[in-house]
Design a protein around this motif. Sequence first.
Motif, PDB file in Angstrom:
ATOM      1  N   TYR A  73       8.743  27.200  35.131  1.00 43.36           N
ATOM      2  CA  TYR A  73       9.573  26.549  36.140  1.00 43.36           C
ATOM      3  C   TYR A  73      10.178  25.240  35.643  1.00 43.36           C
ATOM      4  CZ  TYR A  73      10.718  27.848  40.927  1.00 43.36           C
ATOM      5  OH  TYR A  73      11.357  28.319  42.052  1.00 43.36           O
ATOM      6  N   HIS A  74       9.743  24.774  34.481  1.00 41.63           N
ATOM      7  CA  HIS A  74      10.320  23.528  33.957  1.00 41.63           C
ATOM      8  C   HIS A  74      10.759  23.734  32.516  1.00 41.63           C
ATOM      9  CE1 HIS A  74       9.209  21.328  37.534  1.00 41.63           C
ATOM     10  NE2 HIS A  74       8.049  21.957  37.500  1.00 41.63           N
ATOM     11  N   ILE A  91      17.128  35.068  45.875  1.00 41.61           N
ATOM     12  CA  ILE A  91      16.057  35.539  44.985  1.00 41.61           C
ATOM     13  C   ILE A  91      16.040  37.066  44.965  1.00 41.61           C
ATOM     14  CG2 ILE A  91      13.543  35.687  44.760  1.00 41.61           C
ATOM     15  CD1 ILE A  91      13.426  32.751  45.804  1.00 41.61           C
ATOM     16  N   GLN A 150       4.228  24.315  38.445  1.00 43.57           N
ATOM     17  CA  GLN A 150       4.569  24.143  37.035  1.00 43.57           C
ATOM     18  C   GLN A 150       5.035  25.448  36.420  1.00 43.57           C
ATOM     19  OE1 GLN A 150       4.656  20.824  36.878  1.00 43.57           O
ATOM     20  NE2 GLN A 150       3.326  20.598  35.072  1.00 43.57           N
ATOM     21  N   ARG A 166      18.029  30.954  50.272  1.00 40.48           N
ATOM     22  CA  ARG A 166      17.146  30.985  49.100  1.00 40.48           C
ATOM     23  C   ARG A 166      16.488  32.349  48.902  1.00 40.48           C
ATOM     24  NH1 ARG A 166      14.649  27.105  46.059  1.00 40.48           N
ATOM     25  NH2 ARG A 166      12.677  27.683  45.096  1.00 40.48           N
ATOM     26  N   MET A 167      15.874  32.876  49.973  1.00 41.18           N
ATOM     27  CA  MET A 167      15.122  34.121  49.839  1.00 41.18           C
ATOM     28  C   MET A 167      16.037  35.283  49.462  1.00 41.18           C
ATOM     29  SD  MET A 167      12.205  35.491  49.832  1.00 41.18           S
ATOM     30  CE  MET A 167      10.814  35.058  50.878  1.00 41.18           C
ATOM     31  N   LEU A 168      17.192  35.364  50.103  1.00 38.79           N
ATOM     32  CA  LEU A 168      18.115  36.459  49.787  1.00 38.79           C
ATOM     33  C   LEU A 168      18.690  36.297  48.382  1.00 38.79           C
ATOM     34  CD1 LEU A 168      19.938  36.857  53.213  1.00 38.79           C
ATOM     35  CD2 LEU A 168      18.200  38.339  52.234  1.00 38.79           C
ATOM     36  N   ARG A 184      33.400  35.191  46.661  1.00 41.03           N
ATOM     37  CA  ARG A 184      32.578  36.005  45.761  1.00 41.03           C
ATOM     38  C   ARG A 184      33.382  36.532  44.581  1.00 41.03           C
ATOM     39  NH1 ARG A 184      30.783  35.485  50.468  1.00 41.03           N
ATOM     40  NH2 ARG A 184      28.560  35.602  50.966  1.00 41.03           N
ATOM     41  N   THR A 190       7.261  29.991  45.216  1.00 38.96           N
ATOM     42  CA  THR A 190       8.623  29.585  44.835  1.00 38.96           C
ATOM     43  C   THR A 190       9.667  29.968  45.883  1.00 38.96           C
ATOM     44  OG1 THR A 190       8.922  31.623  43.532  1.00 38.96           O
ATOM     45  CG2 THR A 190       8.128  29.659  42.370  1.00 38.96           C
ATOM     46  N   THR A 219      25.629  33.765  47.503  1.00 36.72           N
ATOM     47  CA  THR A 219      26.080  32.896  48.607  1.00 36.72           C
ATOM     48  C   THR A 219      25.121  32.932  49.779  1.00 36.72           C
ATOM     49  OG1 THR A 219      27.315  34.753  49.452  1.00 36.72           O
ATOM     50  CG2 THR A 219      28.518  33.210  48.065  1.00 36.72           C
ATOM     51  N   GLN A 220      23.931  33.453  49.538  1.00 39.64           N
ATOM     52  CA  GLN A 220      23.015  33.613  50.666  1.00 39.64           C
ATOM     53  C   GLN A 220      22.007  32.476  50.711  1.00 39.64           C
ATOM     54  OE1 GLN A 220      23.614  35.951  52.726  1.00 39.64           O
ATOM     55  NE2 GLN A 220      24.829  37.460  51.639  1.00 39.64           N
ATOM     56  N   SER A 278       3.156  33.712  42.964  1.00 39.23           N
ATOM     57  CA  SER A 278       4.217  32.821  42.476  1.00 39.23           C
ATOM     58  C   SER A 278       5.466  32.982  43.328  1.00 39.23           C
ATOM     59  CB  SER A 278       4.554  33.154  41.020  1.00 39.23           C
ATOM     60  OG  SER A 278       3.413  33.000  40.210  1.00 39.23           O
ATOM     61  N   HIS A 279       5.765  34.218  43.684  1.00 44.47           N
ATOM     62  CA  HIS A 279       6.930  34.471  44.534  1.00 44.47           C
ATOM     63  C   HIS A 279       6.792  33.765  45.885  1.00 44.47           C
ATOM     64  CE1 HIS A 279      10.000  36.378  46.870  1.00 44.47           C
ATOM     65  NE2 HIS A 279       9.162  37.133  47.531  1.00 44.47           N
ATOM     66  N   TYR A 335       9.293  37.159  41.708  1.00 44.87           N
ATOM     67  CA  TYR A 335       9.670  38.231  42.637  1.00 44.87           C
ATOM     68  C   TYR A 335       9.885  39.560  41.918  1.00 44.87           C
ATOM     69  CZ  TYR A 335      12.467  40.966  45.908  1.00 44.87           C
ATOM     70  OH  TYR A 335      12.935  41.969  46.698  1.00 44.87           O
ATOM     71  N   GLY A 349      18.720  27.576  45.705  1.00 44.30           N
ATOM     72  CA  GLY A 349      19.106  26.791  46.876  1.00 44.30           C
ATOM     73  C   GLY A 349      17.915  26.466  47.770  1.00 44.30           C
ATOM     74  N   PRO A 350      18.123  25.778  48.861  1.00 44.24           N
ATOM     75  CA  PRO A 350      19.412  25.262  49.326  1.00 44.24           C
ATOM     76  C   PRO A 350      19.850  23.991  48.602  1.00 44.24           C
ATOM     77  CG  PRO A 350      17.687  24.697  50.881  1.00 44.24           C
ATOM     78  CD  PRO A 350      17.043  25.528  49.815  1.00 44.24           C
ATOM     79  N   ASN A 351      18.947  23.377  47.826  1.00 44.34           N
ATOM     80  CA  ASN A 351      19.312  22.156  47.112  1.00 44.34           C
ATOM     81  C   ASN A 351      19.446  22.431  45.619  1.00 44.34           C
ATOM     82  OD1 ASN A 351      18.962  20.697  49.594  1.00 44.34           O
ATOM     83  ND2 ASN A 351      16.757  20.906  49.233  1.00 44.34           N
ATOM     84  N   GLY A 360      11.259  33.428  40.214  1.00 40.47           N
ATOM     85  CA  GLY A 360       9.929  32.916  40.556  1.00 40.47           C
ATOM     86  C   GLY A 360       8.801  33.930  40.709  1.00 40.47           C
TER      87      GLY A 360
END
Lengths: 416, 416
Positions: A309-310, A398, B303, A394-396, B109, B293, A391-392, B289-290, A287, A360-362, A285
Amino acid sequence: MKVVRAEIIAIGDELLYGQIVDTNSHWISKELDLLGVKVVRKTTVGDDRKDILAAFTSAESRADIILITGGLGPTQDDLTKPLMAEYFNCPIVENPAAVDAVTEFFKKRGRDITPLNILQGHLPACCTYVPNEVGTAPGMWFERNGTYWMSMPGVPHEMKKLMTDFVLPKLPTLFPLPIIVHRMVKTVGIGESWLADLIREWENALPKNIRLAYLPSLGHVKLRLTGFGQDKIQIEKDIQAQIDLVLPSIEKYVYGYDSETLETAIGKLLTTNNKTIALAESCSGGYISHLITSISGSSSYFQGAVIPYHNQFKNEILQVKNETLSSFGAVSEETVREMATGVRDLFNADFGLSSSGIAGPNGGTDEKPVGTVWISCAGEGFIETKKLQLTQDRMLNIQLTGVAVLNLLRICILEK
Amino acid sequence: MKVVRAEIIAIGDELLYGQIVDTNSHWISKELDLLGVKVVRKTTVGDDRKDILAAFTSAESRADIILITGGLGPTQDDLTKPLMAEYFNCPIVENPAAVDAVTEFFKKRGRDITPLNILQGHLPACCTYVPNEVGTAPGMWFERNGTYWMSMPGVPHEMKKLMTDFVLPKLPTLFPLPIIVHRMVKTVGIGESWLADLIREWENALPKNIRLAYLPSLGHVKLRLTGFGQDKIQIEKDIQAQIDLVLPSIEKYVYGYDSETLETAIGKLLTTNNKTIALAESCSGGYISHLITSISGSSSYFQGAVIPYHNQFKNEILQVKNETLSSFGAVSEETVREMATGVRDLFNADFGLSSSGIAGPNGGTDEKPVGTVWISCAGEGFIETKKLQLTQDRMLNIQLTGVAVLNLLRICILEK
């Protein structure tokens, strides 16, 4: 040579309530470390008589030099000065030079001096007055039974000036100081315990004057080598010899040394090899682009990025085939391959990088659970891909994707 | 009500040598303060047996709760676990649940576990094992003579998870804590002193049981209202009444409350209004964006984005006219207007946002010095632009651009 032991005491309620980050202690630590003085303890206490006196007593039992910051304002909640007078058992008296200095300080700024401020020039009779040229609270220097004390204001630039002008030059005149050299070897793509396994024999055979520490951070492990001795050049040589010895075992994980970061190391690699990059970031995204563009001068190797993103935009902007997307899904080896080549073409770059995953998380499924991430690097005549299973949160996830993509790029630059 | 006294002990040479800033202690302080627990001391000691044991002894003589971070890695320089066993005079034994957890951690992992890692599941027999779901070093909880101890890894996200899931919920069950209610009113686009001027009368008339604090951070000012009393519902009502009173004066700067961030507030606004966005980030390089997202669910309104780091791509991908670029330059009102409309069209979004500027430290001219940034928001029938003149370093200039673009979007959603 005896190790010179220092302690830092920071005083102030605001440091304990989490309203202010104590940057002073960190700065003092760094400066003392460079001088070869060993900081053995940092203590933070509030504006409380008993707690402050206990910190003084405890520090005196261990340290050769005690540096105190804070608690020197003119108001009633500032206790450092009266408590130091109490602790050293001497009265607070007018110090004419200090009163002159504080009077001059206000005069110079065209402001009226208050009685409270004049009192800032009254000091414990047993201290040496150390002028503070950039503030109103003087520095105070004490000596007792071979331990030296310096009290400084908590305002960072006032403390730094007193340290730089007075304390740091004074220490080598008081103590014979050892020479200490630090080197940092920075690795990526291997966990702390695997790294430890790889270098165990070397670690156990390190000479006595070189110490090793593992400093793990997200996706990285730093190895810090600290050498002690009398001769700086010799220590530097000794450390370099140890690095040369261990490097063959870990070379592929080492991206840099000392203050280098993965981003700056990659910038250097790209600049040296005269190569450019472009990114197609889906799950990351933006980062990774942010990491790269945080480095000044990145515009010479960073062409640009697309964050599609799509699926529609993966197809329209990056030319990922609709059949690839429908057959394999957005999070797939096939899709990240086409994203990487597509963004490489779009920006006419030497390397095209891509990420697609479920941060994640969804959004997870049985087949592709949260944390499934595909990454790719495409260059002239090759496309590398890699699957991550993170396994972390969302932010981690990324951030770990970012480390993995940058590391994949590093390997591609080196090996292709 | 007795004040509950906490101490924090951070362990690790790297904290004393000034190579790592201890952000853990600050975070823990803030969280404990919110609960009404008083932090009376923070101590940092190195990887040294005697120093660590002395810190334990000293803390136990004063504190009701002792929180320890660091020194829990699998390598030889990590001393916390053996020293806690020594201090509490109990052997280190295999803890089957902890061994299972660390084994599972590696299995999940897809990585092989090493003997060193298995040893991380061996714990002092007298501690309660606290699972660490995001790392390999378990939390350890001890109780003795009415003092409670928690040992946690120094890795910030592991420590935070153990604090949030275990320690913070546990404390109110161990001690009677005062009732404290915090509310946070979050503003953007106004400086601290202007905000203070706007609300001075209200602030001076606050009731005795409600305290106000200004918490400025980059581009934001948070107003924290803290209420004290015996009846939680009543305190909450009292605080809400004060917020209702002040809101008319500051409404246009308020983007949210409590844990809301500017990004989540904007996500809510976009979702409620069923609108989508796309970004053309030049000087902000992917940072905005980061931010967007990072929010789970952002794919429903985000988008995509383009980061066109060179003029060629501003033209080719975003249709910015070459004559606009050559006449006015990349950093100009005209260019950001066309970038915003271009990216809005490309991604078929309701709002197109753009940034172009000189983040520094190089690249400035007399006419457009470092820190000159143009931003824009384009929507159905309108294009808003704004010029920023920033004065910070590269990273802060990028972050301030992010806040300004998000705030411009917020205003456009609300007013258009």
